[in-house]
Design a protein around this motif. Sequence first.
Motif, PDB file in Angstrom:
ATOM      1  N   ALA A 112       0.861  -1.190   0.000  1.00  0.00           N
ATOM      2  CA  ALA A 112       0.000   0.000   0.000  1.00  0.00           C
ATOM      3  C   ALA A 112       0.887   1.226   0.000  1.00  0.00           C
ATOM      4  N   ILE A 113       0.580   2.162  -0.907  1.00  0.00           N
ATOM      5  CA  ILE A 113       1.243   3.465  -0.884  1.00  0.00           C
ATOM      6  C   ILE A 113       0.282   4.428  -0.203  1.00  0.00           C
ATOM      7  N   ILE A 114       0.685   4.963   0.922  1.00  0.00           N
ATOM      8  CA  ILE A 114      -0.152   5.918   1.650  1.00  0.00           C
ATOM      9  C   ILE A 114       0.462   7.302   1.485  1.00  0.00           C
ATOM     10  N   LEU A 115      -0.311   8.199   0.888  1.00  0.00           N
ATOM     11  CA  LEU A 115       0.199   9.548   0.648  1.00  0.00           C
ATOM     12  C   LEU A 115      -0.120  10.461   1.822  1.00  0.00           C
ATOM     13  N   VAL A 116       0.857  11.255   2.192  1.00  0.00           N
ATOM     14  CA  VAL A 116       0.688  12.252   3.250  1.00  0.00           C
ATOM     15  C   VAL A 116       1.117  13.594   2.674  1.00  0.00           C
ATOM     16  N   ASP A 117       0.287  14.622   2.835  1.00  0.00           N
ATOM     17  CA  ASP A 117       0.644  15.975   2.408  1.00  0.00           C
ATOM     18  C   ASP A 117       1.660  16.530   3.407  1.00  0.00           C
ATOM     19  N   ALA A 118       2.848  16.869   2.915  1.00  0.00           N
ATOM     20  CA  ALA A 118       3.924  17.330   3.808  1.00  0.00           C
ATOM     21  C   ALA A 118       3.497  18.533   4.645  1.00  0.00           C
ATOM     22  N   ARG A 119       2.572  19.353   4.114  1.00  0.00           N
ATOM     23  CA  ARG A 119       2.146  20.564   4.847  1.00  0.00           C
ATOM     24  C   ARG A 119       1.229  20.225   6.008  1.00  0.00           C
ATOM     25  N   HIS A 120       0.442  19.132   5.871  1.00  0.00           N
ATOM     26  CA  HIS A 120      -0.565  18.819   6.885  1.00  0.00           C
ATOM     27  C   HIS A 120      -0.162  17.690   7.820  1.00  0.00           C
ATOM     28  N   GLY A 121       0.807  16.867   7.413  1.00  0.00           N
ATOM     29  CA  GLY A 121       1.249  15.756   8.255  1.00  0.00           C
ATOM     30  C   GLY A 121       0.200  14.650   8.345  1.00  0.00           C
ATOM     31  N   VAL A 122       0.287  13.851   9.397  1.00  0.00           N
ATOM     32  CA  VAL A 122      -0.615  12.705   9.596  1.00  0.00           C
ATOM     33  C   VAL A 122      -1.963  13.219  10.089  1.00  0.00           C
ATOM     34  N   ILE A 123      -2.999  12.978   9.297  1.00  0.00           N
ATOM     35  CA  ILE A 123      -4.353  13.434   9.650  1.00  0.00           C
ATOM     36  C   ILE A 123      -5.264  12.219   9.835  1.00  0.00           C
ATOM     37  N   GLU A 124      -6.526  12.470  10.135  1.00  0.00           N
ATOM     38  CA  GLU A 124      -7.469  11.378  10.431  1.00  0.00           C
ATOM     39  C   GLU A 124      -7.547  10.363   9.293  1.00  0.00           C
ATOM     40  N   GLN A 125      -7.603  10.858   8.033  1.00  0.00           N
ATOM     41  CA  GLN A 125      -7.703   9.934   6.901  1.00  0.00           C
ATOM     42  C   GLN A 125      -6.452   9.069   6.766  1.00  0.00           C
ATOM     43  N   THR A 126      -5.271   9.625   7.097  1.00  0.00           N
ATOM     44  CA  THR A 126      -4.035   8.828   7.081  1.00  0.00           C
ATOM     45  C   THR A 126      -4.168   7.660   8.044  1.00  0.00           C
ATOM     46  N   LYS A 127      -4.687   7.947   9.235  1.00  0.00           N
ATOM     47  CA  LYS A 127      -4.854   6.911  10.260  1.00  0.00           C
ATOM     48  C   LYS A 127      -5.878   5.869   9.806  1.00  0.00           C
ATOM     49  N   ARG A 128      -6.971   6.351   9.211  1.00  0.00           N
ATOM     50  CA  ARG A 128      -8.021   5.457   8.726  1.00  0.00           C
ATOM     51  C   ARG A 128      -7.456   4.485   7.686  1.00  0.00           C
ATOM     52  N   HIS A 129      -6.732   5.029   6.704  1.00  0.00           N
ATOM     53  CA  HIS A 129      -6.203   4.186   5.631  1.00  0.00           C
ATOM     54  C   HIS A 129      -5.116   3.242   6.139  1.00  0.00           C
ATOM     55  N   SER A 130      -4.294   3.716   7.078  1.00  0.00           N
ATOM     56  CA  SER A 130      -3.247   2.857   7.641  1.00  0.00           C
ATOM     57  C   SER A 130      -3.863   1.718   8.436  1.00  0.00           C
ATOM     58  N   PHE A 131      -4.939   2.031   9.164  1.00  0.00           N
ATOM     59  CA  PHE A 131      -5.629   0.999   9.940  1.00  0.00           C
ATOM     60  C   PHE A 131      -6.210  -0.069   9.015  1.00  0.00           C
ATOM     61  N   ILE A 132      -6.827   0.376   7.895  1.00  0.00           N
ATOM     62  CA  ILE A 132      -7.408  -0.584   6.940  1.00  0.00           C
ATOM     63  C   ILE A 132      -6.301  -1.441   6.325  1.00  0.00           C
ATOM     64  N   ALA A 133      -5.150  -0.817   6.010  1.00  0.00           N
ATOM     65  CA  ALA A 133      -4.012  -1.578   5.474  1.00  0.00           C
ATOM     66  C   ALA A 133      -3.558  -2.634   6.471  1.00  0.00           C
ATOM     67  N   SER A 134      -3.554  -2.273   7.757  1.00  0.00           N
ATOM     68  CA  SER A 134      -3.174  -3.219   8.813  1.00  0.00           C
ATOM     69  C   SER A 134      -4.218  -4.321   8.945  1.00  0.00           C
ATOM     70  N   LEU A 135      -5.497  -3.924   8.914  1.00  0.00           N
ATOM     71  CA  LEU A 135      -6.601  -4.879   9.045  1.00  0.00           C
ATOM     72  C   LEU A 135      -6.580  -5.901   7.909  1.00  0.00           C
ATOM     73  N   LEU A 136      -6.263  -5.420   6.692  1.00  0.00           N
ATOM     74  CA  LEU A 136      -6.241  -6.295   5.518  1.00  0.00           C
ATOM     75  C   LEU A 136      -4.909  -7.036   5.371  1.00  0.00           C
ATOM     76  N   GLN A 137      -4.046  -6.883   6.384  1.00  0.00           N
ATOM     77  CA  GLN A 137      -2.767  -7.606   6.406  1.00  0.00           C
ATOM     78  C   GLN A 137      -1.929  -7.340   5.151  1.00  0.00           C
ATOM     79  N   ILE A 138      -1.935  -6.104   4.667  1.00  0.00           N
ATOM     80  CA  ILE A 138      -1.053  -5.771   3.538  1.00  0.00           C
ATOM     81  C   ILE A 138       0.383  -5.804   4.067  1.00  0.00           C
TER      82      ILE A 138
END
Length: 417
Positions: A112-138
């Motif tokens: 999984a490639i998770i994009l983060v906007d350098a200006r905004h850093g880790v936001i709620e959607q980053t956490k959501r997508h990372s959690f789904i990647a973890s849940l799906l055992q990528i």
Amino acid sequence: MLDNSQLLRFTTAGSVDDGKSTLIGRLLYDSKSIFEDQLQAIESTSKRKGHDGVDLALFTDGLKDEREQGITIDVAYRYFTTPKRKFIIADTPGHVQYTRNMVTGASTANAAIILVDARHGVIEQTKRHSFIASLLQIPHVIVCINKMDLVDYSEDVYNKVINQFEEFSSKLLIQDIRFIPISALNGDNVVNRSKNMEWYQGAPLLHTLETMHISSDINKVDARFPVQTVLRPQSESHRDYRGYAGRVASGVFRVGDEITAMPSGFTSKIKSIDTFKESIKEAYAPMSVSITLEDDIDISRGDMIVRSNNKPEPTQDVEVMLCWLHSNPSKPRAKYAIYHTSNEQKAMIKEVVYKINIEGLDRDMDNKSLSMNDISKVKIRTTKPLMVDTYRENRTTGSIILVDEMTNETVAAGMVL
């Protein structure tokens, strides 16, 4: 048949306007994976919209609505090849209301490639997508810190985002996390190394994808062969042929192996393994083959051939993490068709144990209704036993889908716990 080590499936995820479609466009454009007529069509669309150069996002935003609104709605699949590897990209939407689309696109991904906007850093959607990647055992996650050009290619900003992500991801089950600072718009560290970030010593994104070790991602221990159909050619040359056709879900099968047919428990030995072109000595995931046995035993679609010394546990009570995909919510104790590999049974959701609040990754024990995009732990009861493994051990035999029998629409996808 593709050698699996050559084919890498990856998904992209990130918040709205983090530049996912632009990144994929840049990857295709700089690796020269775009047909001439595609390029001409997108150049003319870019001019019509008043852009100075080529709008790279248009390479993936295939739906008319996406091009007009400038957003990704559905999962867009793209295929490209480099001399080292073949790739399938699933470009998934960033909006919260399309979480189910990310689950669909990511379910078969190696990375999984998770994009983060350098200006905004880790936001709620980053956490959501990372959690789904973890849940799906990528197995592999690449965090691309994008729009570095808008923060003057600052190493401090890059390190700050890494610290934010690592603090959050320590709660997740992800084996391999890598970080790359990029500018998708300008092409920094996407296909070619960036001259603007000499401080970054790692490889650019494409080289990382080309050299990532993925052959160990498939379960090679548990031999599982879900039978899709029984082949009885009745031709002159194959008068008595009886083969069981399907795709190897995991593990390795060899001629002479002692096998057990599940759920009947009948045993035999593998007589031959046949492909469309020839007979072979062994078959491994994800090959599609036909297996013949030394004994004439009763096997039909939905059964599973396994090695006798390594059998799954047949069960009618299955605990799963379920992502609700349908716009209609679940009904209490409603009956559904459950699909597991080639096996179809009837099932009922017995209990919703808890729902996951993805914002804080905490559990909601009180709200037991299932609405679209909800991810919940549920208990399911089936009419006949399923031969399941846990999703963590085996992504193929550890996944199920639920289908509404009245409309034949898929309502949920689940991962066996």
